[in-house]
Design a protein around this motif. Structure first.
Motif, PDB file in Angstrom:
ATOM      1  N   ARG A   1      26.182  -9.955  -1.043  1.00 32.98           N
ATOM      2  CA  ARG A   1      26.536 -10.330  -2.412  1.00 32.98           C
ATOM      3  C   ARG A   1      25.271 -10.381  -3.254  1.00 32.98           C
ATOM      4  NH1 ARG A   1      29.091 -15.314  -3.490  1.00 32.98           N
ATOM      5  NH2 ARG A   1      30.363 -14.303  -5.053  1.00 32.98           N
ATOM      6  N   LEU A   2      25.317  -9.743  -4.427  1.00 32.75           N
ATOM      7  CA  LEU A   2      24.189  -9.718  -5.356  1.00 32.75           C
ATOM      8  C   LEU A   2      24.666 -10.141  -6.742  1.00 32.75           C
ATOM      9  CD1 LEU A   2      22.562  -6.325  -4.304  1.00 32.75           C
ATOM     10  CD2 LEU A   2      21.446  -8.559  -4.158  1.00 32.75           C
ATOM     11  N   ASP A   3      23.885 -10.973  -7.399  1.00 35.25           N
ATOM     12  CA  ASP A   3      24.219 -11.458  -8.734  1.00 35.25           C
ATOM     13  C   ASP A   3      24.012 -10.364  -9.777  1.00 35.25           C
ATOM     14  OD1 ASP A   3      24.770 -13.209 -10.864  1.00 35.25           O
ATOM     15  OD2 ASP A   3      22.654 -13.699 -11.076  1.00 35.25           O
ATOM     16  N   LEU A   4      24.984 -10.202 -10.666  1.00 37.65           N
ATOM     17  CA  LEU A   4      24.887  -9.220 -11.746  1.00 37.65           C
ATOM     18  C   LEU A   4      24.236  -9.801 -13.008  1.00 37.65           C
ATOM     19  CD1 LEU A   4      28.347  -7.484 -11.299  1.00 37.65           C
ATOM     20  CD2 LEU A   4      26.113  -6.447 -10.926  1.00 37.65           C
TER      21      LEU A   4
ATOM     22  N   LEU B   1      36.054  -9.902 -14.930  1.00 39.44           N
ATOM     23  CA  LEU B   1      36.290  -8.504 -14.575  1.00 39.44           C
ATOM     24  C   LEU B   1      36.461  -8.365 -13.062  1.00 39.44           C
ATOM     25  CD1 LEU B   1      36.215  -5.369 -15.146  1.00 39.44           C
ATOM     26  CD2 LEU B   1      33.743  -5.543 -14.723  1.00 39.44           C
ATOM     27  N   LEU B   2      37.470  -7.604 -12.650  1.00 39.61           N
ATOM     28  CA  LEU B   2      37.647  -7.268 -11.237  1.00 39.61           C
ATOM     29  C   LEU B   2      37.617  -5.754 -11.104  1.00 39.61           C
ATOM     30  CD1 LEU B   2      38.322  -7.832  -8.269  1.00 39.61           C
ATOM     31  CD2 LEU B   2      40.746  -7.761  -8.890  1.00 39.61           C
ATOM     32  N   LEU B   3      36.695  -5.280 -10.308  1.00 42.70           N
ATOM     33  CA  LEU B   3      36.596  -3.856  -9.978  1.00 42.70           C
ATOM     34  C   LEU B   3      36.578  -3.787  -8.458  1.00 42.70           C
ATOM     35  CD1 LEU B   3      36.038  -1.012 -11.422  1.00 42.70           C
ATOM     36  CD2 LEU B   3      33.705  -1.331 -10.601  1.00 42.70           C
TER      37      LEU B   3
ATOM     38  N   LYS C   1      33.319  -9.027  -8.843  1.00 44.11           N
ATOM     39  CA  LYS C   1      34.219 -10.148  -9.130  1.00 44.11           C
ATOM     40  C   LYS C   1      33.397 -11.400  -9.382  1.00 44.11           C
ATOM     41  CE  LYS C   1      38.196 -12.652  -7.206  1.00 44.11           C
ATOM     42  NZ  LYS C   1      39.097 -12.779  -6.029  1.00 44.11           N
ATOM     43  N   GLY C   2      33.769 -12.138 -10.416  1.00 46.94           N
ATOM     44  CA  GLY C   2      33.069 -13.381 -10.701  1.00 46.94           C
ATOM     45  C   GLY C   2      31.611 -13.199 -11.048  1.00 46.94           C
ATOM     46  N   GLY C   3      31.252 -12.011 -11.531  1.00 43.72           N
ATOM     47  CA  GLY C   3      29.865 -11.764 -11.897  1.00 43.72           C
ATOM     48  C   GLY C   3      28.970 -11.389 -10.735  1.00 43.72           C
ATOM     49  N   TRP C   4      29.574 -11.057  -9.585  1.00 42.69           N
ATOM     50  CA  TRP C   4      28.821 -10.670  -8.395  1.00 42.69           C
ATOM     51  C   TRP C   4      29.283  -9.302  -7.900  1.00 42.69           C
ATOM     52  CZ3 TRP C   4      25.052 -13.746  -6.039  1.00 42.69           C
ATOM     53  CH2 TRP C   4      24.937 -15.046  -6.533  1.00 42.69           C
TER      54      TRP C   4
END
Length: 226
Positions: free
Chosen positions: A85-88, A96-98, A161-164
């Protein structure tokens, strides 16, 4: 043939030897995995958990969580995965969900309902999109971001998802080179997303752990012990 090899006791002894050999090989693999994860963490100023394969901290300036978990219902279908998991850094809206669709997860002949599209044939064929805000579309369609998103399709799961950004692959890397290889493409995608996005306030993750706002259940890394 040696005397007694085909007897019940000989067969049992052979099975015990094979079982002991398999356990020894597994033990050695676990040791290599642990050594590799600890070396990777030390080389990058990260923290490695003592009783499980889990590394977290700031990797090249960005919050990261790398851990192992179990997937599958049980028996032969149950297997170990490595989850990154990496923070955006706020470059994309948190709602946003991709999500990447694995071809083997699709039911033959079934169609997946879609209400939102990015407007790119390749991306729309590979990813499900929900809560696509107007400001997110040009970021995801930026040439460098698009190329790197499509380049992650070889992984078991890919999601934003969730900014990650979360990327999952089967198995557990047992060398520092394999760990670096796992991080390389996702880290470059995060860099491309941040560069393509308008200027954002400081990342919410600066004061938070990589576990905050984490997905639940199957999406989370487990507590696979080293």
């Amino acid at each position: 043939m040696l005397p007694g090899v085909s007897s019940p006791l000989g067969i049992l002894a052979s099975l015990l030897v094979l079982g002991a050999l398999a356990l020894f090989i597994l033990f050695q693999l676990k040791r290599r995995q642990r050594a590799a994860w600890e070396a990777f963490a030390k080389a990058n100023g990260l923290t490695c958990a003592e009783k499980r394969l889990e590394v977290q901290g700031r990797y090249r300036g960005r919050p990261l969580l790398l851990a192992t978990g179990k997937r599958g219902a049980g028996g032969k279908k149950r297997h170990t995965v490595t989850v990154l998991r990496l923070d955006l850094e706020g470059a994309l809206p948190a709602d946003l969900l991709l999500e990447y669709e694995r071809p083997e997860d699709k039911v033959p002949g079934a169609t997946t309902p879609r209400e939102e599209h990015l407007g790119d044939a390749d991306l729309d064929a590979a990813f499900l999109v929900e809560n696509l805000a107007p400001e997110a579309r040009p970021v995801l369609l930026a040439p460098d971001v698009r190329q790197r998103l499509l380049g992650l399709r070889g992984h078991r799961r890919v999601s934003i998802k969730g900014g990650w950004l979360q990327v999952e692959q089967r198995g557990v890397p047992a060398s520092t080179d394999a760990l670096e290889a796992l991080l390389r493409a996702p880290h470059e995608l995060v860099r491309a997303v941040i560069e393509a996005a308008p200027a954002q306030p400081s990342s919410h993750a600066m004061a938070e752990s990589p576990h905050s706002d984490a997905p639940t259940d199957e999406e989370l890394p487990g507590s696979e012990h080293a």
